[in-house]
Design a protein around this motif. Structure first.
Motif, PDB file in Angstrom:
ATOM      1  N   PRO A  46      -5.569  -3.765  24.847  1.00 42.01           N
ATOM      2  CA  PRO A  46      -5.798  -3.437  23.285  1.00 42.01           C
ATOM      3  C   PRO A  46      -7.046  -2.704  23.138  1.00 42.01           C
ATOM      4  CG  PRO A  46      -5.291  -5.724  23.544  1.00 42.01           C
ATOM      5  CD  PRO A  46      -5.219  -5.219  24.814  1.00 42.01           C
ATOM      6  N   LYS A  47      -7.159  -1.650  22.772  1.00 40.44           N
ATOM      7  CA  LYS A  47      -8.564  -1.115  22.434  1.00 40.44           C
ATOM      8  C   LYS A  47      -8.694  -1.436  20.972  1.00 40.44           C
ATOM      9  CE  LYS A  47     -10.067   1.429  26.209  1.00 40.44           C
ATOM     10  NZ  LYS A  47      -8.875   1.747  27.116  1.00 40.44           N
ATOM     11  N   ALA A  48     -10.130  -1.777  20.658  1.00 41.99           N
ATOM     12  CA  ALA A  48     -10.157  -1.896  19.304  1.00 41.99           C
ATOM     13  C   ALA A  48     -10.011  -0.705  18.497  1.00 41.99           C
ATOM     14  CB  ALA A  48     -11.595  -2.259  18.953  1.00 41.99           C
ATOM     15  N   ASP A  49      -9.200  -0.702  17.535  1.00 44.00           N
ATOM     16  CA  ASP A  49      -8.746   0.454  16.441  1.00 44.00           C
ATOM     17  C   ASP A  49      -9.957   0.500  15.309  1.00 44.00           C
ATOM     18  OD1 ASP A  49      -7.777   1.953  14.401  1.00 44.00           O
ATOM     19  OD2 ASP A  49      -5.868   0.981  14.228  1.00 44.00           O
ATOM     20  N   ALA A  50     -10.832   1.313  15.638  1.00 43.60           N
ATOM     21  CA  ALA A  50     -11.955   1.381  14.883  1.00 43.60           C
ATOM     22  C   ALA A  50     -11.657   1.618  13.263  1.00 43.60           C
ATOM     23  CB  ALA A  50     -12.940   2.628  15.285  1.00 43.60           C
ATOM     24  N   SER A  51     -10.505   2.323  13.004  1.00 46.20           N
ATOM     25  CA  SER A  51     -10.402   2.443  11.547  1.00 46.20           C
ATOM     26  C   SER A  51      -9.861   1.299  10.920  1.00 46.20           C
ATOM     27  CB  SER A  51      -8.987   3.496  11.514  1.00 46.20           C
ATOM     28  OG  SER A  51      -7.803   2.842  11.992  1.00 46.20           O
ATOM     29  N   ARG A  52      -9.538   0.347  11.731  1.00 42.36           N
ATOM     30  CA  ARG A  52      -8.986  -1.049  11.116  1.00 42.36           C
ATOM     31  C   ARG A  52     -10.317  -2.065  10.852  1.00 42.36           C
ATOM     32  NH1 ARG A  52      -4.403  -1.063   8.738  1.00 42.36           N
ATOM     33  NH2 ARG A  52      -2.728  -0.525   9.767  1.00 42.36           N
ATOM     34  N   ILE A  53     -11.444  -1.780  11.630  1.00 46.79           N
ATOM     35  CA  ILE A  53     -12.745  -2.440  11.390  1.00 46.79           C
ATOM     36  C   ILE A  53     -13.300  -2.275  10.135  1.00 46.79           C
ATOM     37  CG2 ILE A  53     -14.622  -3.346  12.500  1.00 46.79           C
ATOM     38  CD1 ILE A  53     -13.366  -2.904  15.227  1.00 46.79           C
ATOM     39  N   ASP A  54     -13.521  -3.264   9.498  1.00 46.46           N
ATOM     40  CA  ASP A  54     -14.378  -3.019   8.036  1.00 46.46           C
ATOM     41  C   ASP A  54     -15.359  -4.146   7.913  1.00 46.46           C
ATOM     42  OD1 ASP A  54     -15.231  -3.095   5.592  1.00 46.46           O
ATOM     43  OD2 ASP A  54     -13.135  -2.777   4.610  1.00 46.46           O
ATOM     44  N   LYS A  55     -16.502  -3.848   8.576  1.00 46.71           N
ATOM     45  CA  LYS A  55     -17.304  -5.042   9.039  1.00 46.71           C
ATOM     46  C   LYS A  55     -17.997  -5.466   7.356  1.00 46.71           C
ATOM     47  CE  LYS A  55     -18.037  -5.312  13.221  1.00 46.71           C
ATOM     48  NZ  LYS A  55     -17.282  -6.427  13.835  1.00 46.71           N
ATOM     49  N   ARG A  56     -17.907  -4.732   6.419  1.00 41.58           N
ATOM     50  CA  ARG A  56     -18.249  -4.986   5.082  1.00 41.58           C
ATOM     51  C   ARG A  56     -17.307  -6.146   4.645  1.00 41.58           C
ATOM     52  NH1 ARG A  56     -17.560  -1.874  -0.539  1.00 41.58           N
ATOM     53  NH2 ARG A  56     -18.065  -3.705  -1.797  1.00 41.58           N
ATOM     54  N   LEU A  57     -15.963  -5.989   4.678  1.00 38.61           N
ATOM     55  CA  LEU A  57     -15.054  -6.886   4.217  1.00 38.61           C
ATOM     56  C   LEU A  57     -15.349  -8.050   5.257  1.00 38.61           C
ATOM     57  CD1 LEU A  57     -12.237  -7.402   2.619  1.00 38.61           C
ATOM     58  CD2 LEU A  57     -11.091  -6.134   4.835  1.00 38.61           C
ATOM     59  N   GLU A  58     -15.378  -8.170   6.302  1.00 39.36           N
ATOM     60  CA  GLU A  58     -15.645  -9.113   7.206  1.00 39.36           C
ATOM     61  C   GLU A  58     -16.783 -10.129   6.689  1.00 39.36           C
ATOM     62  OE1 GLU A  58     -15.687  -9.016  11.510  1.00 39.36           O
ATOM     63  OE2 GLU A  58     -13.952  -7.489  11.598  1.00 39.36           O
ATOM     64  N   ALA A  59     -17.977  -9.272   6.245  1.00 39.52           N
ATOM     65  CA  ALA A  59     -18.950  -9.936   6.079  1.00 39.52           C
ATOM     66  C   ALA A  59     -18.629 -10.766   4.489  1.00 39.52           C
ATOM     67  CB  ALA A  59     -20.202  -9.067   5.718  1.00 39.52           C
ATOM     68  N   SER A  60     -17.959 -10.284   3.533  1.00 47.36           N
ATOM     69  CA  SER A  60     -17.753 -10.711   2.457  1.00 47.36           C
ATOM     70  C   SER A  60     -16.652 -11.963   2.727  1.00 47.36           C
ATOM     71  CB  SER A  60     -16.875  -9.883   1.646  1.00 47.36           C
ATOM     72  OG  SER A  60     -18.016  -8.604   1.174  1.00 47.36           O
ATOM     73  N   MET A  61     -15.601 -11.725   3.370  1.00 46.22           N
ATOM     74  CA  MET A  61     -14.838 -12.949   3.945  1.00 46.22           C
ATOM     75  C   MET A  61     -15.618 -14.187   4.225  1.00 46.22           C
ATOM     76  SD  MET A  61     -11.970 -13.677   3.152  1.00 46.22           S
ATOM     77  CE  MET A  61     -10.398 -12.834   3.421  1.00 46.22           C
ATOM     78  N   SER A  62     -16.680 -13.898   5.102  1.00 49.63           N
ATOM     79  CA  SER A  62     -17.451 -15.091   5.548  1.00 49.63           C
ATOM     80  C   SER A  62     -18.110 -15.650   4.438  1.00 49.63           C
ATOM     81  CB  SER A  62     -18.120 -14.628   6.843  1.00 49.63           C
ATOM     82  OG  SER A  62     -19.269 -14.059   6.649  1.00 49.63           O
ATOM     83  N   LEU A  63     -18.330 -14.912   3.431  1.00 48.72           N
ATOM     84  CA  LEU A  63     -19.353 -15.306   2.399  1.00 48.72           C
ATOM     85  C   LEU A  63     -17.923 -16.209   1.508  1.00 48.72           C
ATOM     86  CD1 LEU A  63     -21.488 -12.979   0.751  1.00 48.72           C
ATOM     87  CD2 LEU A  63     -22.300 -15.126   1.509  1.00 48.72           C
ATOM     88  N   VAL A  64     -17.062 -15.755   1.318  1.00 45.33           N
ATOM     89  CA  VAL A  64     -16.005 -16.297   0.750  1.00 45.33           C
ATOM     90  C   VAL A  64     -15.885 -17.511   1.256  1.00 45.33           C
ATOM     91  CG1 VAL A  64     -13.302 -16.233   0.005  1.00 45.33           C
ATOM     92  CG2 VAL A  64     -15.017 -14.339  -0.427  1.00 45.33           C
ATOM     93  N   ARG A  65     -15.875 -17.827   2.588  1.00 49.49           N
ATOM     94  CA  ARG A  65     -15.574 -18.927   3.143  1.00 49.49           C
ATOM     95  C   ARG A  65     -16.753 -19.944   2.866  1.00 49.49           C
ATOM     96  NH1 ARG A  65     -12.737 -18.993   8.857  1.00 49.49           N
ATOM     97  NH2 ARG A  65     -12.628 -21.017   8.190  1.00 49.49           N
ATOM     98  N   GLU A  66     -17.933 -19.502   2.979  1.00 46.08           N
ATOM     99  CA  GLU A  66     -18.894 -20.256   2.725  1.00 46.08           C
ATOM    100  C   GLU A  66     -18.880 -21.063   1.277  1.00 46.08           C
ATOM    101  OE1 GLU A  66     -22.989 -19.331   3.318  1.00 46.08           O
ATOM    102  OE2 GLU A  66     -22.642 -18.191   5.029  1.00 46.08           O
ATOM    103  N   ILE A  67     -18.532 -20.106   0.437  1.00 49.29           N
ATOM    104  CA  ILE A  67     -18.361 -20.637  -0.975  1.00 49.29           C
ATOM    105  C   ILE A  67     -17.360 -21.396  -1.313  1.00 49.29           C
ATOM    106  CG2 ILE A  67     -18.041 -19.621  -3.403  1.00 49.29           C
ATOM    107  CD1 ILE A  67     -19.226 -16.938  -2.591  1.00 49.29           C
ATOM    108  N   SER A  68     -16.244 -21.130  -0.495  1.00 49.98           N
ATOM    109  CA  SER A  68     -15.182 -21.940  -0.630  1.00 49.98           C
ATOM    110  C   SER A  68     -15.491 -23.355  -0.101  1.00 49.98           C
ATOM    111  CB  SER A  68     -13.964 -21.427   0.201  1.00 49.98           C
ATOM    112  OG  SER A  68     -13.071 -22.242  -0.069  1.00 49.98           O
ATOM    113  N   GLU A  69     -16.264 -23.478   1.137  1.00 50.98           N
ATOM    114  CA  GLU A  69     -16.655 -24.718   1.759  1.00 50.98           C
ATOM    115  C   GLU A  69     -17.628 -25.547   0.707  1.00 50.98           C
ATOM    116  OE1 GLU A  69     -18.218 -23.933   5.702  1.00 50.98           O
ATOM    117  OE2 GLU A  69     -16.042 -23.278   6.149  1.00 50.98           O
ATOM    118  N   ALA A  70     -18.572 -24.548   0.122  1.00 52.35           N
ATOM    119  CA  ALA A  70     -19.500 -25.245  -0.850  1.00 52.35           C
ATOM    120  C   ALA A  70     -18.908 -25.771  -1.935  1.00 52.35           C
ATOM    121  CB  ALA A  70     -20.553 -24.303  -0.970  1.00 52.35           C
ATOM    122  N   SER A  71     -17.517 -25.196  -2.457  1.00 54.24           N
ATOM    123  CA  SER A  71     -17.195 -25.879  -3.745  1.00 54.24           C
ATOM    124  C   SER A  71     -16.122 -27.017  -3.366  1.00 54.24           C
ATOM    125  CB  SER A  71     -16.264 -24.597  -4.317  1.00 54.24           C
ATOM    126  OG  SER A  71     -14.959 -24.793  -3.842  1.00 54.24           O
TER     127      SER A  71
END
Length: 1053
Positions: A793-818
């Motif tokens: 399975p080659k990575a499907d570049a059109s599915r990769i959204d680094k901004r979304l990934e970064a935001s989600m990891s922030l959401v996770r952090e915030i969620s843990e902090a809360s």
RNA sequence: GGGCCCGUAGCUUAGCCAGGUUGAGCGCACGGCUGAUAACCGUGAGGUCACGCGUUCAAAUCGCGUCGGGCCCA
């Protein structure tokens, strides 16, 4: 159709099921066939020696090989993957000898060489079969049906052909050399076959009488007294200064010569009382001395040998600085002997016993046992200056553990040392993983490369194809069986000894051509594997198409072993390296980093691991435990962690199945492209993550960073899939109608699992296959019938959204902090909170449409993101600065401090900001303070609980309202009813009757607000909620919620 | 004596090639979650990144040296 899976991940059952599937469907063969015509990937299996048992290290080795090959195959390479077996040599001879109780070569000859060879062959073949079965259990997909075996005629020919080439290139040579000799096996052994460990030997100082000078001696030191009869010279360092001293001890006086710096310690060891310096000698002057052999009268072979002193760089400033030289018994001694034209005197036979040349006193004595005789004789001749014991590293035969000796024998050599520079050049062209395996370790070994002694005086091996004329000495090296047939006019069905020994023919001079009776060093067998496995030289086509190998991988012990022997053999025949890339892996040690050995009793059998955990878990463990080139410290505990990880993957897979089946999920519904518009941000996120994973794994794989692969996969499974996505997606699976939101979630999970099974296929082939069979083959009979037939399975570049990934990891952090903040204020996650405020310190927080996710995970009604630097309204706290208040207010300072305690901090700050001072009052008196007298600190107000995250702070508003409380209680009740449903073993879709009796009126009122919601959440067709109700049904339980007794009854409708 | 590798929390390790807040798992303690549940999550304690010197604005990471361990060689 997808089938539901029940129960925990049971690797053993799953693996035996998949193994059977592969066998019935001939999957391995089909996978290889479907890639024919693809780009070629030539892998050569380093042949394990047929010991009968695989150990953890061999298991690791094959797992690496298998993973790489499966990966290459998925990348559409046509893979050459014949398994190999190393089946000749002493280890098997020794085993067979043991089984018959043989002690030496004579026993073998008496038994019959032909029968002995036959036993060895049977033994090797049996062991091979046993080991094949063990490798198959691990899921190692090599060509087990058609492996290359070093005992096959075709293979023997490859070795013959290679030697013939070496001879044509003038690199084959017969010569007298000092070799490592095993007196038990009675054969030369290679440097790489010598094992070193500590041994206690004699350490003696001997006086060699100088000719023409009365009572004067050169003093030497040695740990091998038995070599003294073979002494022919003394070596001195050309740069040292030597001294002549007269020394006294009880009962005599001696004049002694040794290195100046070593006089005192030597005399001390010799128990001399006093000495005087008679003069010094330069190395030059030393070389003019001659001496008499100390045991001249006992060793007839010494007669006529002239004993002198020679300069040699290898002499160190240790012991006496004068080195005893016996060219028949030492490597350096021999080389010096050749250089200075000394006699190569070796009065020791192949059995390790003195020959007649050693004199009748010694003849027949085993040299290691003769040490005491020699010492006694030296003492009787007054030639022994001192004796002691010394523990040092000494070499042993790697097979029978007998201490080796050095003797000068006539052997066949390949002149590898001539090729050193060319070899180094080739090494630099090879890609090494890690880089230093080649540039440092292997290059260093090659720099020290010596000529390769390829002859062994044994039975079970490839016979040397060298025939010499008994009369004129004419030499011929035979390259193939056909060539031999032509020469002798006979046909051999087996090229082994003893049949081949009998083959002779007439030399052109009329003499008889007779085979040199030796066999090859067994390292030479595997050295020719890369062409032997291609059926070269009997066929040439494959060789042209495939050679040289693209990839090999073995442990770091093979630096001096197979990496080297292959290179050597290839250089002499083809003048280039036989492989293009090498992954060097480590050793398997125990959890304390010790070698696994019988004596410590810390051996772990791969079989045992497979029985306890299964092959996939063993595979994932050895691949992921550490970097492949480092040693693996085996740990059962770590293995359990790996098992846990795969179990969670299994649970994640299992999770969605019942819902999908319930909703008649089919190929059409699995088509993700139908839901593009319905995909939620979290769906796009996990799709992005799984594609990033494919990208990461591909990259790590290209660098053979195998540990990173398992790490990435494991992180994805645990963090992204299990701990996060599945938690997010859960409520959507409970929706009852065919809702696009739910179907989008199913399709997403489906896509992720299918992709993941393909990513994991090279590493955990069984588990991947099981999941693929159910999810893919189950839905679509036209899909490739095995996950191993899928493309990587080659990575499907059109599915990769680094901004979304970064935001989600922030959401996770915030969620843990809360969660953290909630814990601080004792507010459980089950209880909703009104709002959460995110206050970034410097960088703006980009939630990228994930606010909904964050609300859900933090169980909050509202999320507020402030601008960087902005904060919620804070309470201000003041603390007095005593150092500043004291000097100004003196005796009244403590009143000022008291006043500060009660003053309004905000007001004080305002005054200080505006005028630089503030007025306080305490018990009717006023005090003025300045800014330096007080320190302000901000504190969140009571109703806000704060926690830090990487970008700032999260504030959770924990104020309770009746609405929030009502929801909280309803969730408490829901959870308990769900718990009871579970206890009743109800199916997800079953309806129930439930009665909830709450003894506290105010809480009942709160709960009643959510009555319908509770009923629908727990699928209660009949639902009563009240005070003093009659409980009816199968299961009745008392619960306590926030200190209030709640009684619940549940029954199936 | 030489070559190579390794030294990070009590243990096992990631990060080192490409310098920019040491990260995880196990174990321990406390709390939470519960329609994957013989699971899971959060928090806490615990690190002179073996030691020293240097390069650099900045070193676990690069260089030199020392110590300790391993493998190989002599």
């Amino acid at each position: 159709m997808i089938t539901e899976v029940t129960g925990q991940y049971n690797a053993q059952d799953l693996e035996s099921r998949i193994r059977q599937l592969w066998e019935e469907a001939q999957t391995y063969r089909k996978v290889r066939e479907m890639r024919v015509g693809g780009k070629k990937f030539f892998f050569v299996d380093g042949p394990p020696y047929t010991t009968g048992r695989i150990h953890l290290g061999t298991a690791w080795n094959k797992v690496i090989k298998d993973s790489v090959l499966r990966y290459k195959s998925m990348n559409c390479f046509e893979v050459k993957d014949r398994a190999g077996w190393d089946m000749h040599g002493l280890p098997i001879e020794v085993k067979v000898e043991e089984s018959f109780g043989f002690r030496n070569k004579k026993d073998i000859e008496t038994y019959g060489v032909d029968k002995f060879i036959q036993r060895c062959k049977e033994f090797a073949l049996r062991q091979k079969d046993d080991m094949t079965a063990q490798f198959k259990i691990l899921g190692a997909w090599l060509d087990w049906d058609d492996p290359y075996m070093t005992l096959k005629n075709e293979y023997l020919e490859a070795a013959w052909w290679t030697l013939k080439k070496a001879n044509e290139h003038n690199l084959l040579e017969r010569g007298l050399r000092v070799v490592n000799w095993c007196p038990r096996c009675q054969t030369a052994i290679a440097d790489s076959e010598v094992e070193y460990w500590d041994e206690t030997d004699y350490s003696i100082y001997v006086k060699f009488p100088v000719e023409g000078e009365e009572n004067t001696y050169i003093v030497i030191w040695t740990t091998t007294p038995w070599t003294i009869p073979a002494n022919v010279a003394v070596a001195v360092n050309p740069t040292f200064e030597y001294s002549k001293v007269r020394a006294w001890k009880d009962g005599g006086v001696d004049v002694l010569i040794m290195a100046s710096d070593l006089v005192e310690p030597v005399l001390k060891i010799g128990r001399y009382k006093d000495y005087e310096l008679l003069g010094t000698l330069s190395a030059e002057e030393m070389q003019k001395l001659t001496y008499t052999h100390p045991l001249l009268d006992l060793v007839p072979g010494q007669k006529g040998i002239k004993h002198g002193v020679h300069a040699a760089d290898f002499v160190t400033a240790e012991n006496t600085g004068c080195v005893h030289i016996a060219p028949g018994h030492g490597l350096e001694d021999y080389e010096l002997g050749m250089k200075k034209h000394l006699e190569i005197f070796c009065p020791v036979g192949g059995d390790g016993r003195y020959t007649e040349a050693a004199g009748e006193k010694y003849v027949g004595l085993y040299v290691k046992e003769a040490d005491t005789d020699v010492i006694r004789d030296l003492e009787e001749h007054d030639r022994l200056l001192a004796q002691g014991r010394l523990t040092h590293r000494y070499g042993h035969c790697w097979r029978c553990k007998t201490p080796i000796i050095f003797i000068a024998t006539s052997q066949w050599f390949l002149r590898i040392s001539d090729l050193r520079d060319k070899m180094l050049d080739e090494v630099s062209k090879i890609t090494w993983y890690p880089e230093w395996a080649g540039s440092a370790r292997f290059s260093d070994w090659i720099n020290n490369a010596r000529d390769w002694c390829i002859s062994r005086q044994r039975y079970w091996g490839i016979p040397l194809p060298i025939w010499t004329c008994q009369k004129c000495g004419h030499l011929e090296v035979i390259g193939t069986a056909a060539e031999l047939e032509e020469k002798c006019g006979c046909k051999l069905s087996d090229l082994h000894r003893p049949d081949v020994d009998a083959v002779t023919w007439e030399c052109s001079c009329g003499g008889k051509m007779v085979r040199s009776p030796d066999v090859f060093d067994v390292w030479f067998d595997s050295a020719v594997a890369s062409w032997a496995t291609l059926h070269f030289p009997s066929q040439e086509k494959e060789f042209q198409e495939w050679w040289p190998a693209d990839f090999i991988t073995e442990g770091h012990d093979q630096t001096r072993g197979w990496f080297y022997s292959q290179l050597g053999a290839s250089m002499v025949s083809f003048g280039r390296a036989p492989y293009k890339s090498v992954l060097m892996h480590g050793f398997t040690l125990d959890d304390q980093g010790r070698k696994m050995s019988k004596s410590i009793g810390n051996i772990v059998q791969p079989e045992e691991v497979v029985q306890k955990f299964g092959a996939d878990i063993l595979r994932a463990y050895v691949l992921g435990a550490n970097a492949p080139w480092e040693d693996l410290h085996f740990s059962w505990e770590a293995l359990e962690n790996t098992a846990r990880m795969l179990n969670i993957f299994w649970n994640a897979y299992r999770f969605a199945l019942p819902y999908m089946i319930l909703d008649r999920f089919d190929a059409e519904k699995a088509d993700l492209s139908r839901y593009e518009k319905s995909l939620r941000a979290e769906d796009r996120w996990i799709l992005s993550r799984v594609n990033s994973l494919a990208e990461d794994v591909t990259k790590s794989m290209e660098e053979y960073q195998l540990h990173r692969i398992i790490r990435s996969i494991s992180d994805f499974i645990l963090e992204d899939l299990s701990r996060w996505y599945i938690q997010l997606v859960r409520p959507r699976t409970w929706i009852e109608q065919d809702d696009p939101d739910k179907l989008a979630a199913y399709a997403t999970i489906y896509e992720v699992l299918v992709k993941l099974s393909r990513i994991m296929a090279p590493f955990t082939p069984f588990l991947s296959e099981a999941i693929y069979q159910n999810l893919v083959v189950g839905l679509n009979p036209n899909a490739p019938p095995s996950v191993h037939m899928c493309e990587w399975p080659k990575a499907d570049a059109s599915r990769i959204d680094k901004r979304l990934e970064a935001s989600m990891s922030l959401v996770r952090e915030i969620s843990e902090a809360s969660s953290n903040a909630r814990q601080k204020s004792g507010r459980k996650l089950r209880w909703p909170v009104s709002d959460i405020v995110i206050a970034p310190a410097k960088d703006a927080v980009d939630l990228d449409n994930l606010e909904f996710v964050l609300k859900g995970q933090t169980n909050s009604k509202k999320i507020t993101v402030l601008s960087p630097g902005e904060k919620p309204q804070m309470d201000l706290e003041m603390a007095p600065v005593h150092k500043k208040i004291g000097p100004v207010h003196k005796g009244e300072a403590r009143f000022v401090v008291e006043a500060l305690k009660t003053a309004n901090a905000a007001l004080v700050k305002k005054q200080l900001d505006e005028s630089g001072k503030a007025g306080l009052s305490y018990e009717g008196k006023n005090y003025d303070i300045t800014a330096e007298m007080v320190q302000f600190k901000e504190k969140p107000p009571e109703n806000l609980s704060a926690a830090e995250f990487s970008k700032g702070f999260v504030y959770v508003n924990v104020t309770l309202t009746p609405e929030l409380e009502s929801e909280g209680y309803s969730r408490e009740i829901i959870r308990r009813i769900q718990d009871m449903r579970k206890e009743l073993d109800l199916r997800v879709e079953d309806q129930i009757r439930a009665v909830v009796d709450i003894e506290s009126k105010p809480i009942l009122d709160l709960a009643l607000r959510q009555k319908d919601h509770i009923a629908s959440e727990v699928r209660a067709a009949e639902f009563e909620l009240g005070l003093g109700l009659e409980l009816k049904g199968k299961l009745v339980k008392d619960w306590e919620i926030e200190g209030v007794c709640v009684r619940i009854s549940v029954d199936r409708k």
